[in-house]
Design an enzyme around this catalytic site. Structure first.
Site, short mmCIF file in Angstrom:
data_model
loop_
_atom_site.label_atom_id
_atom_site.label_comp_id
_atom_site.label_asym_id
_atom_site.label_seq_id
_atom_site.Cartn_x
_atom_site.Cartn_y
_atom_site.Cartn_z
CE LYS A 221 -4.13 -1.81 0.30
NZ LYS A 221 -5.10 -2.55 1.46
NE ARG A 255 -7.43 -8.45 -0.20
CZ ARG A 255 -6.88 -7.82 -1.14
NH1 ARG A 255 -6.09 -7.01 -0.99
NH2 ARG A 255 -7.46 -7.96 -2.55
N1 HH2 Z 1 -7.46 -4.04 -0.11
C1 HH2 Z 1 -7.60 -3.72 -1.48
C2 HH2 Z 1 -8.55 -4.80 -2.01
N2 HH2 Z 1 -9.41 -5.50 -1.09
N3 HH2 Z 1 -9.96 -6.31 1.08
C3 HH2 Z 1 -9.81 -6.05 2.28
N4 HH2 Z 1 -10.57 -7.04 3.08
N5 HH2 Z 1 -8.83 -5.43 2.96
C4 HH2 Z 1 -7.90 -4.65 2.07
O1 HH2 Z 1 -7.07 -3.84 2.77
C5 HH2 Z 1 -8.10 -4.72 0.82
C6 HH2 Z 1 -9.11 -5.59 0.05
C7 HH2 Z 1 -6.71 -3.15 -2.25
O2 HH2 Z 1 -5.62 -3.99 -2.71
P1 HH2 Z 1 -5.51 -4.86 -4.03
O3 HH2 Z 1 -6.58 -5.96 -4.07
O4 HH2 Z 1 -4.14 -5.36 -4.28
O5 HH2 Z 1 -5.68 -3.63 -5.06
P2 HH2 Z 1 -6.92 -3.10 -5.98
O6 HH2 Z 1 -8.13 -2.83 -5.31
O7 HH2 Z 1 -6.19 -2.16 -6.74
O8 HH2 Z 1 -7.05 -4.43 -6.95
#
Ligand code: HH2
Length: 276
Positions: A221, A255
């Site tokens: 992040k 996660r």
């Molecule tokens: N962060 C992201 C997406 N989903 N779900 C939970 N429960 N907690 C989180 O911190 C969280 C989440 C964002 O990360 P990422 O999936 O890598 O990125 P993107 O939303 O751009 O796909």
């Protein structure tokens, strides 16, 4: 503590690693890399080989400014990966807010609904409540990903996140979902500045006081980028350190994108805590 999910009752005595499978063209750190169905299926297998305890498949990027896919687009992205993931013998989570996707995923036997909007979209909570045992992750966010970084004024971010999660927990319980099916997530990076994310880590005990296990997502992040000066693809060490710090302060599920490194780090953390 346990997390009840559709097919698995997860023992949280040991911290669990949730591996991220982004089947999106535009995720902030790995957009487009696993969007094609075959690559997504292979990504699931790879994360299991690396030691993931849970697979989290997501078809919507929630990075600041991301465009939201419609329901058909999101279904087309996630269903091939989910169909394969549920054959692999581990709990499978879908990262979605859409009731259509929740229902289709539950029909496939998916174990967990991970919703960054905490089941606030119309019909989302009802779609989950129809299942008798699916696990749920309720996360804190303000507004929508497209504009959330314009809404970062807090008097006391930890108190506000705790009050929000407490309210959502009560709502979900009153819809008939058993408490052991629910975990909570402060939503690192969602409508928050670095100082807010650090406060949520340092004062994580106040969120644990809500009585449900915590899931946290620090992986790659931007708060880690702000601290280290590194781009998203070069935040492995920072992500592992943040996951360990969160686990040390009581988080039970992390996660992550980088499963192998996180699993190794948690093994060392665990060994260091065994009685000598
Ligand atoms: N962060 C992201 C997406 N989903 N779900 C939970 N429960 N907690 C989180 O911190 C969280 C989440 C964002 O990360 P990422 O999936 O890598 O990125 P993107 O939303 O751009 O796909």
């Amino acid at each position: 503590m346990y997390w009840q999910t559709t097919r698995f009752r997860l023992d949280l005595a040991r911290p669990l690693v949730m591996g991220i499978v982004n089947v999106t063209p535009d995720s902030f750190s790995d957009g487009g890399r696993f969007a094609e169905a075959d690559l997504a299926r292979r990504r699931c297998e790879q994360l299991l080989e690396e030691g993931a305890d849970i697979l989290d498949v997501g078809g919507e990027s929630t990075r600041p400014g991301a465009r939201q896919p419609d329901a058909d687009e999101e279904l087309a992205r996630v269903l091939p990966a989910l169909r394969h993931a549920v054959t692999l013998g581990v709990p499978v989570s879908v990262d979605t807010s859409r009731p259509e996707v929740i229902s289709a995923a539950l029909d496939l036997g998916v174990d967990i609904i991970n919703d960054v909007r905490a089941l606030q979209r119309p019909h989302a909570l009802a779609a989950v409540a129809r299942s008798s045992s699916a696990g749920v992750c309720l996360m804190h966010m303000r507004g929508e990903p497209g504009t959330m970084q314009q809404d970062t004024d807090y008097d006391d971010v930890v108190a506000e996140v705790a009050a929000f999660l407490d309210g959502r927990l009560r709502e979900v319980l009153s819809a008939g979902i058993a408490p052991d099916r629910v975990v909570l997530d402060p939503g690192i990076g969602f409508a928050k500045l670095p100082e807010h994310n650090w406060a949520l880590l340092r004062r994580q005990a106040e969120l644990l006081a809500l009585g449900r296990p915590l899931l946290v997502g620090w992986s790659r992040k931007s708060t880690l980028g702000a601290l280290t000066g590194r781009p998203a693809g070069d935040r492995l060490a920072a992500s592992v350190a943040a996951a360990l710090a969160a686990v040390e302060r009581g988080a039970r599920i992390v996660r992550v994108h980088d499963v192998a490194a996180t699993v190794d780090a948690l093994k060392v953390w665990h060994a260091a805590r065994l009685p000598s």
